[in-house]
Design an enzyme around this catalytic site. Structure first.
Site, PDB file in Angstrom:
ATOM      1  N   SER A 280      32.261   7.434  87.368  1.00 36.94           N
ATOM      2  CA  SER A 280      33.015   8.551  86.819  1.00 36.94           C
ATOM      3  C   SER A 280      33.119   9.641  87.874  1.00 36.94           C
ATOM      4  O   SER A 280      32.206   9.848  88.672  1.00 36.94           O
ATOM      5  CB  SER A 280      32.296   9.080  85.580  1.00 36.94           C
ATOM      6  OG  SER A 280      32.674  10.418  85.332  1.00 36.94           O
ATOM      7  N   GLU A 293      38.349  -3.339  80.416  1.00 32.94           N
ATOM      8  CA  GLU A 293      39.193  -2.492  79.548  1.00 32.94           C
ATOM      9  C   GLU A 293      40.675  -2.709  79.853  1.00 32.94           C
ATOM     10  O   GLU A 293      41.515  -2.728  78.949  1.00 32.94           O
ATOM     11  CB  GLU A 293      38.822  -1.025  79.732  1.00 32.94           C
ATOM     12  CG  GLU A 293      37.431  -0.694  79.202  1.00 32.94           C
ATOM     13  CD  GLU A 293      36.975   0.690  79.660  1.00 32.94           C
ATOM     14  OE1 GLU A 293      37.148   1.648  78.904  1.00 32.94           O
ATOM     15  OE2 GLU A 293      36.464   0.800  80.794  1.00 32.94           O
TER      16      GLU A 293
END
Ligand code: ARG
Length: 461
Positions: A280, A293
């Site tokens: 992140s 994802e």
């Protein structure tokens, strides 16, 4: 520039509308198939006595030159360099530029309607093996991981609630089993596309004595279209491919979902390789499963291609309509997306590390309740009654924050006198899987046999 149909019109087409209808931008993918089909068509015209040997020879030479040109320079077919409407017009113009009048005879008795149907079939014939190999590669990585997992246990889930203990290998092979069906669907598609549309003309057939059987054999088809009207408007095989791709993506999406969950802090059943995860920009602790994802996300788009294509076909009258040109972008994008997602999932799975202590720990506790009921059934209690008794034990354990393995024989007997001294050893996750008896079950010997069978299949394909 002159168009394939200039003679009929006094004026030029509106430039923007021409661009709107042009497909060379994306159907250049059919280039090799188109040239191959044209070479075979020229040979068939020669066999029918429509082309003399000289013209047929010139056409073949010209087409080979065009192929060589494209092989030597990928920009040869760059749509930005040519103003052609589609790949068929491109090849014909390049041919005429090389061999003149002989090239102008190639399209005798043939229509682009059947040409594009042929090209798509030839194209898919070449691409199906690529998709099939990508499916098999993922099956291979799942089988590798199953082999490494040995007899390690994990919980299985129904309604995403702990159900019964299973081998980790059994869970992994469940996904491999779905992928095997995708592989089989591609086999079926290969049979479906094995049909020569040429000889259908624009819609009514051709007026030249083309030996369509010989032409079919020449192009590697075993069947010839049954009806020229159907052949010019049939894109069922496109929807079959899109269905195979959409369902294949649904399977990948479910694999992705399982590993997104099972690699989370909450489960920690598996660890993602650093190389298969992302961080992140803000939260330093994060290890995100982005590739999985994305696979899950791209599934929606491939499903969209299938439903979009079915909707495009549903209102079409018999024969060819320009609507059919919409098949290609859907097909190519579905193919690219599916194959890319197979490759991405394969590399994520190859890097997964099993956290055996975590899965084994999660495979104990109240998920052994069915085994307790089976224990009573073995001692003559009707199943429904056994279910009631065990339900009461579960209620008690939940209240006392305990699990089966903490019960003394004395405490077991408070619920039924049929519980014997052996109950403590009989009720364990290992005993539970051992007790399973069917070949498709999670019994360790059944799973080992399933893994062997999976490896045999991989070796065969
Ligand atoms: N580009 C067209 C397609 O993809 C080829 C067939 C054109 N036929 C026609 N009658 N306009 O469908």
């Amino acid at each position: 520039m002159a168009h394939l149909w200039s003679g009929r019109f006094e004026g030029d087409p509106d430039a923007a509308l021409f661009e709107f209808g042009a497909s060379f931008r994306f159907d250049r993918r059919l280039f090799e198939a188109d040239v191959r089909g044209s070479r075979a068509w020229a040979a068939a015209l020669a066999r029918a006595g429509v082309l003399d040997q000289e013209d047929a020879g010139a056409i073949d030479r010209g087409l080979r030159e065009i192929l060589d040109g494209a092989a030597a320079d990928p920009a040869f077919t760059d749509p930005a360099r040519h103003g052609d409407e589609d790949v068929h017009a491109f090849v014909e113009r390049e041919l005429v530029a090389r061999v003149g009048d002989a090239g102008r005879r190639l399209h005798t008795g043939r229509s682009r309607n059947e040409q594009v149907a042929l090209d798509l079939r030839l194209y898919l014939k070449g691409r199906i093996p690529v998709a099939r190999r990508a499916v098999a590669a993922l099956v291979g990585r799942l089988a590798d991981l199953a082999g490494l997992a040995g007899d390690v246990l994990m919980p299985s889930y129904t309604h995403m609630r702990r159900a019964q203990p299973v081998l980790v290998a059994h869970f992994l092979l469940s996904h491999a089993s779905a992928l095997r069906r995708d592989h089989g669907r591609l086999d079926a598609l290969e049979v479906e596309i094995d049909e020569l549309p040429l000889g259908s003309g624009a819609i009514a057939g051709t007026s030249y004595a083309i030996d369509v059987r010989a032409l079919a054999a020449d192009l590697g088809f075993t069947r010839v279209a049954r009806n020229s009207i159907d052949a010019s408007g049939d894109r069922d095989f496109v929807s079959s491919f899109l269905h195979a791709a959409a369902l294949g993506m649904v399977h990948l999406s479910r694999i992705a979902e399982d590993f997104i969950l099972f690699t989370s802090e909450e489960f920690a059943f598996f660890e993602l390789a650093d190389s298969a995860a992302t961080g992140s920009s803000l939260m330093p602790q994060k290890k995100n499963p982005d590739p999985l994802e994305l696979v899950r996300g791209k599934t929606g788009r491939v499903i969209g291609h299938l439903t979009g294509w079915l909707a495009a076909m549903k209102g079409l009258p018999a024969g060819y309509s320009k609507d059919l040109q919409e098949d290609k972008e859907a097909l190519f994008d579905a193919e690219d997306t599916w194959v890319a997602c197979l490759a991405a999932t394969t590399s994520v799975v190859a890097g997964l590390r099993l956290n055996a202590p975590a899965t084994a720990r999660a495979a104990s506790g109240l998920l052994l309740a069915t085994d307790v009921a089976d224990y009573l059934v073995a001692r003559g209690v009707p199943f429904r009654e056994a279910h009631e008794i065990v339900g009461a034990i579960v209620r008690r354990l939940l209240k006392e924050h305990r699990s089966f393995d903490s019960l003394s024989v004395q405490e077991w007997r408070e619920h039924s006198p049929l519980f014997g001294d052996d109950v403590r050893s009989a009720i364990s996750a290992a005993a539970s899987v051992e007790r399973k008896q069917t070949p498709q079950s999670t019994n360790p010997r059944a799973v080992a046999a399933a893994l062997d069978e999976m490896r045999d299949w991989l070796a065969r394909t």
